[in-house]
Design a protein around this motif. Structure first.
Motif, PDB file in Angstrom:
ATOM      1  N   ASN A   1       0.848  -1.194   0.000  1.00  0.00           N
ATOM      2  CA  ASN A   1       0.000   0.000   0.000  1.00  0.00           C
ATOM      3  C   ASN A   1       0.879   1.239   0.000  1.00  0.00           C
ATOM      4  O   ASN A   1       2.107   1.138  -0.097  1.00  0.00           O
ATOM      5  CB  ASN A   1      -0.962  -0.015   1.194  1.00  0.00           C
ATOM      6  N   ARG A   2       0.252   2.384   0.179  1.00  0.00           N
ATOM      7  CA  ARG A   2       0.945   3.666   0.079  1.00  0.00           C
ATOM      8  C   ARG A   2       0.372   4.646   1.097  1.00  0.00           C
ATOM      9  O   ARG A   2      -0.554   4.331   1.839  1.00  0.00           O
ATOM     10  CB  ARG A   2       0.786   4.245  -1.330  1.00  0.00           C
ATOM     11  N   GLY A   3       0.941   5.862   1.137  1.00  0.00           N
ATOM     12  CA  GLY A   3       0.363   6.947   1.909  1.00  0.00           C
ATOM     13  C   GLY A   3       0.390   6.725   3.405  1.00  0.00           C
ATOM     14  O   GLY A   3       1.244   6.026   3.949  1.00  0.00           O
ATOM     15  N   GLU A   4      -0.588   7.332   4.078  1.00  0.00           N
ATOM     16  CA  GLU A   4      -0.565   7.306   5.540  1.00  0.00           C
ATOM     17  C   GLU A   4      -0.740   5.904   6.104  1.00  0.00           C
ATOM     18  O   GLU A   4      -0.175   5.591   7.153  1.00  0.00           O
ATOM     19  CB  GLU A   4      -1.620   8.266   6.114  1.00  0.00           C
ATOM     20  N   ILE A   5      -1.493   5.039   5.415  1.00  0.00           N
ATOM     21  CA  ILE A   5      -1.683   3.699   5.967  1.00  0.00           C
ATOM     22  C   ILE A   5      -0.401   2.878   5.855  1.00  0.00           C
ATOM     23  O   ILE A   5      -0.104   2.053   6.722  1.00  0.00           O
ATOM     24  CB  ILE A   5      -2.882   2.981   5.309  1.00  0.00           C
ATOM     25  N   ALA A   6       0.390   3.103   4.807  1.00  0.00           N
ATOM     26  CA  ALA A   6       1.679   2.414   4.711  1.00  0.00           C
ATOM     27  C   ALA A   6       2.583   2.827   5.866  1.00  0.00           C
ATOM     28  O   ALA A   6       3.274   1.992   6.469  1.00  0.00           O
ATOM     29  CB  ALA A   6       2.343   2.724   3.371  1.00  0.00           C
ATOM     30  N   LEU A   7       2.569   4.112   6.206  1.00  0.00           N
ATOM     31  CA  LEU A   7       3.376   4.599   7.319  1.00  0.00           C
ATOM     32  C   LEU A   7       2.857   4.062   8.650  1.00  0.00           C
ATOM     33  O   LEU A   7       3.631   3.720   9.547  1.00  0.00           O
ATOM     34  CB  LEU A   7       3.364   6.125   7.315  1.00  0.00           C
ATOM     35  N   ARG A   8       1.538   3.946   8.772  1.00  0.00           N
ATOM     36  CA  ARG A   8       0.933   3.401   9.995  1.00  0.00           C
ATOM     37  C   ARG A   8       1.355   1.941  10.201  1.00  0.00           C
ATOM     38  O   ARG A   8       1.714   1.523  11.307  1.00  0.00           O
ATOM     39  CB  ARG A   8      -0.594   3.507   9.879  1.00  0.00           C
ATOM     40  N   ILE A   9       1.318   1.143   9.138  1.00  0.00           N
ATOM     41  CA  ILE A   9       1.714  -0.265   9.237  1.00  0.00           C
ATOM     42  C   ILE A   9       3.211  -0.373   9.509  1.00  0.00           C
ATOM     43  O   ILE A   9       3.654  -1.209  10.302  1.00  0.00           O
ATOM     44  CB  ILE A   9       1.337  -1.009   7.941  1.00  0.00           C
ATOM     45  N   LEU A  10       3.978   0.485   8.861  1.00  0.00           N
ATOM     46  CA  LEU A  10       5.424   0.494   9.071  1.00  0.00           C
ATOM     47  C   LEU A  10       5.759   0.689  10.550  1.00  0.00           C
ATOM     48  O   LEU A  10       6.625  -0.005  11.111  1.00  0.00           O
ATOM     49  CB  LEU A  10       6.033   1.605   8.213  1.00  0.00           C
ATOM     50  N   ARG A  11       5.073   1.614  11.199  1.00  0.00           N
ATOM     51  CA  ARG A  11       5.341   1.880  12.618  1.00  0.00           C
ATOM     52  C   ARG A  11       4.922   0.706  13.501  1.00  0.00           C
ATOM     53  O   ARG A  11       5.595   0.384  14.483  1.00  0.00           O
ATOM     54  CB  ARG A  11       4.631   3.165  13.035  1.00  0.00           C
ATOM     55  N   ALA A  12       3.805   0.063  13.142  1.00  0.00           N
ATOM     56  CA  ALA A  12       3.387  -1.114  13.906  1.00  0.00           C
ATOM     57  C   ALA A  12       4.420  -2.234  13.770  1.00  0.00           C
ATOM     58  O   ALA A  12       4.709  -2.948  14.735  1.00  0.00           O
ATOM     59  CB  ALA A  12       2.017  -1.588  13.432  1.00  0.00           C
ATOM     60  N   CYS A  13       4.967  -2.391  12.572  1.00  0.00           N
ATOM     61  CA  CYS A  13       6.020  -3.399  12.369  1.00  0.00           C
ATOM     62  C   CYS A  13       7.212  -3.115  13.275  1.00  0.00           C
ATOM     63  O   CYS A  13       7.757  -4.033  13.921  1.00  0.00           O
ATOM     64  CB  CYS A  13       6.470  -3.395  10.909  1.00  0.00           C
ATOM     65  N   ARG A  14       7.621  -1.862  13.319  1.00  0.00           N
ATOM     66  CA  ARG A  14       8.778  -1.510  14.167  1.00  0.00           C
ATOM     67  C   ARG A  14       8.475  -1.811  15.635  1.00  0.00           C
ATOM     68  O   ARG A  14       9.348  -2.305  16.366  1.00  0.00           O
ATOM     69  CB  ARG A  14       9.096  -0.029  13.975  1.00  0.00           C
ATOM     70  N   ASP A  15       7.240  -1.531  16.072  1.00  0.00           N
ATOM     71  CA  ASP A  15       6.863  -1.836  17.457  1.00  0.00           C
ATOM     72  C   ASP A  15       6.906  -3.334  17.730  1.00  0.00           C
ATOM     73  O   ASP A  15       7.162  -3.766  18.858  1.00  0.00           O
ATOM     74  CB  ASP A  15       5.461  -1.303  17.760  1.00  0.00           C
ATOM     75  N   GLU A  16       6.647  -4.145  16.688  1.00  0.00           N
ATOM     76  CA  GLU A  16       6.658  -5.592  16.821  1.00  0.00           C
ATOM     77  C   GLU A  16       8.044  -6.198  16.577  1.00  0.00           C
ATOM     78  O   GLU A  16       8.210  -7.414  16.651  1.00  0.00           O
ATOM     79  CB  GLU A  16       5.666  -6.220  15.832  1.00  0.00           C
TER      80      GLU A  16
END
Length: 573
Positions: A19-34
């Motif tokens: 995906n792209r945009g704000e949701i891609a960034l949202r998922i990216l941050r969740a990955c880092r938290d995990e």
């Protein structure tokens, strides 16, 4: 809140974000938290996007259109496999509800972050979903048993009465939905709905339902594991919409009688349990002014508005989705009591003073608000370009308070602080809406409120390309990976941009930057003021072009051409 049992999980080390945009960034941050390494993919217009810069690595999809990039299953799977991904998260939109993509991910030996493909198939078919909802006793409005032609839709309308609504049978999110108030406009709206459905979902079939007048849009957030436990996390109200697409959402849904809230919870849980659902999903309902409740659809993905549920439950839904896909077991199916009240404002690149027309372009200034109760999920910053190829969403402002009154007070402050320049935005509409008595008072908002009773907003000043400052970041690709070069200011000069021509007195110009999809009248045809003459598509939305005067039309642009706002479409003489 303890959400899952402590059990071994299937490991995920690297995750591809499709995906792209704000949701891609949202998922990216969740990955880092995990503790997961996120892999981004990007289309040419997103080369310099925030989510691309933030990813551990980013790979080019080689193209601009959704079909050749974010909707290209073969490219996405190839990048995932060649770069050692263990899992794929689809976000929302694009392929997030595409069962073929989910199957391709699983067949490649990867973990799909979402429900099983068979469940996506069943619930993604709106007609099959209606039948399932009926089987568990969920409330339903009258509808056609299958896809309909324009002639069949007319027969349904004559039997059940107007208004009726045409809906894409294989999609959601407001795409391919048209409300028919007069029989004489049914054929045109049926054609428009099928075109939008084909463009957004790759399937053109539509069905027809009774349209509930002045309804509220209420939905229930569900989280289910792969072991049969279905947990309803509460309700949201998403009634503030334009063109069947949401602008403001809040949790919990305000001013719902306790028995209605319980009925929605029960129906949502029963539907998802019967479907064998797993992951995060949303069951949507319409609630008419007379209290009639009707099942609408199940979105088999993460919703744009998921942050308001996160803020009122304390549950990170993206991380929970990942845990469910790894095999985690939910502790119980108890619905938590909401903590406070949360409201989300979609900050779209649209001009509310011109009918929410999309306004792609360069953001020359973005100053977000901050302070207690303020969260911003943004995919853009100052200097970013909002492409015309994709959805108009730039950011989401989420405001939370102990009560709805406090949330509205904080929202007024936050929206007043928020500044965006370079492109028009929905900020002026949000500032006006939150003080309107229909929204802030007795809550008389319904899904058609913006068009019928909402505040009038002055058009935003037009911004020409020549006023945009040149970017000084340059991205290059080596072996499919994106690398960024920083260049000193002044080293590059902006390419000369000609000012848009002054429109002719008898001319028809493009109201929005986008693609001229088709002509509705022949060259040389006689037209009257208000006649629909053409259709343009921008940011996944159709805009109908009407004749401003009577006369004979001379077409000046071919169907399929990409045009800038203000470009000449036709002359009427």
């Amino acid at each position: 809140m303890t959400l899952f049992h402590d059990t071994p999980l299937r490991p995920i080390r690297r995750l591809l974000i499709a995906n792209r945009g704000e949701i891609a960034l949202r998922i990216l941050r969740a990955c880092r938290d995990e503790g997961i390494s996120p892999i981004a993919v990007y289309a040419d217009p997103d080369r310099d996007a925030l989510f691309v810069r933030a990813a551990d690595e980013a790979h080019a999809l080689q193209g601009s259109s959704p079909a050749e990039t974010y909707l290209n299953i073969d490219k996405l799977i190839a990048i995932a496999r060649s770069n050692g991904a263990d899992a794929v998260h689809p976000g929302y939109g694009f392929l997030s509800e595409n069962a073929a993509f989910a199957r391709a991910v699983q067949e490649a030996g990867l973990i799909w972050i979402g429900p099983d493909p068979s469940v996506i198939d069943r619930l993604g078919d709106k007609l099959a979903a209606r039948a399932l909802a009926q089987s568990v006793g969920a409330p339903l409005a009258a509808g056609s048993p299958g896809p309909v032609t324009a002639i069949e839709a007319r027969a349904f309308a004559e039997t059940h009465g107007l208004p009726v609504i045409l809906k894409a049978a294989h999609g959601g999110g407001g795409r391919g939905m048209k409300v028919v108030w007069r029989l004489e406009e049914l054929d045109d709206l049926h054609a428009s709905a099928t075109r939008e459905a084909q463009l957004a979902f790759g399937r053109s079939e539509v069905f027809v339902e009774q349209f509930l007048t002045r309804p509220r849009h209420i939905e229930a957030q569900v989280l289910a594991d792969q072991h049969g436990t279905v947990k309803v996390l509460g309700t949201r109200d998403c009634s503030l919409q334009r063109r069947n697409q949401k602008l403001v959402e809040e949790a919990p849904a305000p001013f719902l009688p306790p028995e209605m809230r319980a009925r929605i919870h029960r129906a949502a849980q029963a539907i998802c349990a019967k479907a064998g659902y797993s992951g995060a999903g949303t069951v949507e309902f319409l609630l008419s002014a007379n209290g009639t409740l009707s099942f609408l659809e199940v979105n088999t993905r993460l919703q744009v508005e998921h942050p308001v549920t996160e803020e009122t439950t304390g549950i990170d839904l993206v991380r929970a989705m990942i845990r469910v896909a790894q095999g985690a077991r939910l502790m119980d199916d108890h619905t938590p009591e909401p903590r406070g009240h949360s409201i989300e404002f979609r900050i779209n690149a649209e001009d509310p003073g011109r009918g929410f027309l999309p306004t792609p372009g360069l953001i020359t200034r973005l100053d977000p608000p901050s302070g207690p109760g303020i969260r911003l999920d943004s995919g853009v910053a100052t200097g970013c370009i909002v492409p015309g190829d994709y959805d108009s969403l730039m950011a989401k402002l989420i405001v939370t308070g102990a009560t709805r009154t406090e949330a509205l007070q904080r929202a007024a402050r936050a929206l007043a602080e928020f500044r965006i320049e370079g492109v028009a935005s929905t900020l002026p509409f949000h500032r006006a809406a939150i003080t309107h008595p229909d929204f802030a008072g007795e809550f008389k908002v319904h899904t058609g409120w913006i068009e019928t009773e909402g505040p009038l907003i002055a058009p935003a000043p037009r911004v020409t390309p020549a006023s945009a400052a040149p970017l000084i970041r340059l991205a290059i690709e080596l072996d499919g990976k994106r690398h960024e070069l920083g260049l000193p200011p002044g080293l590059l000069t902006a390419a000369p941009v000609s000012a848009p021509p002054e429109p002719e007195p008898d001319g028809v110009t493009a109201p929005v930057s986008g693609r001229l999809t088709l002509w509705l009248v022949d060259d040389g045809a006689a037209v009257q003021p208000g006649d629909a003459i053409a259709v343009m598509e921008a940011m996944k939305m159709e805009t109908r072009i009407e004749a401003p005067a009577a006369g004979r039309i001379t077409r000046l642009a071919e169907a399929g051409t990409v045009l800038a706002q203000g470009a000449a479409l036709a002359r009427i003489g």
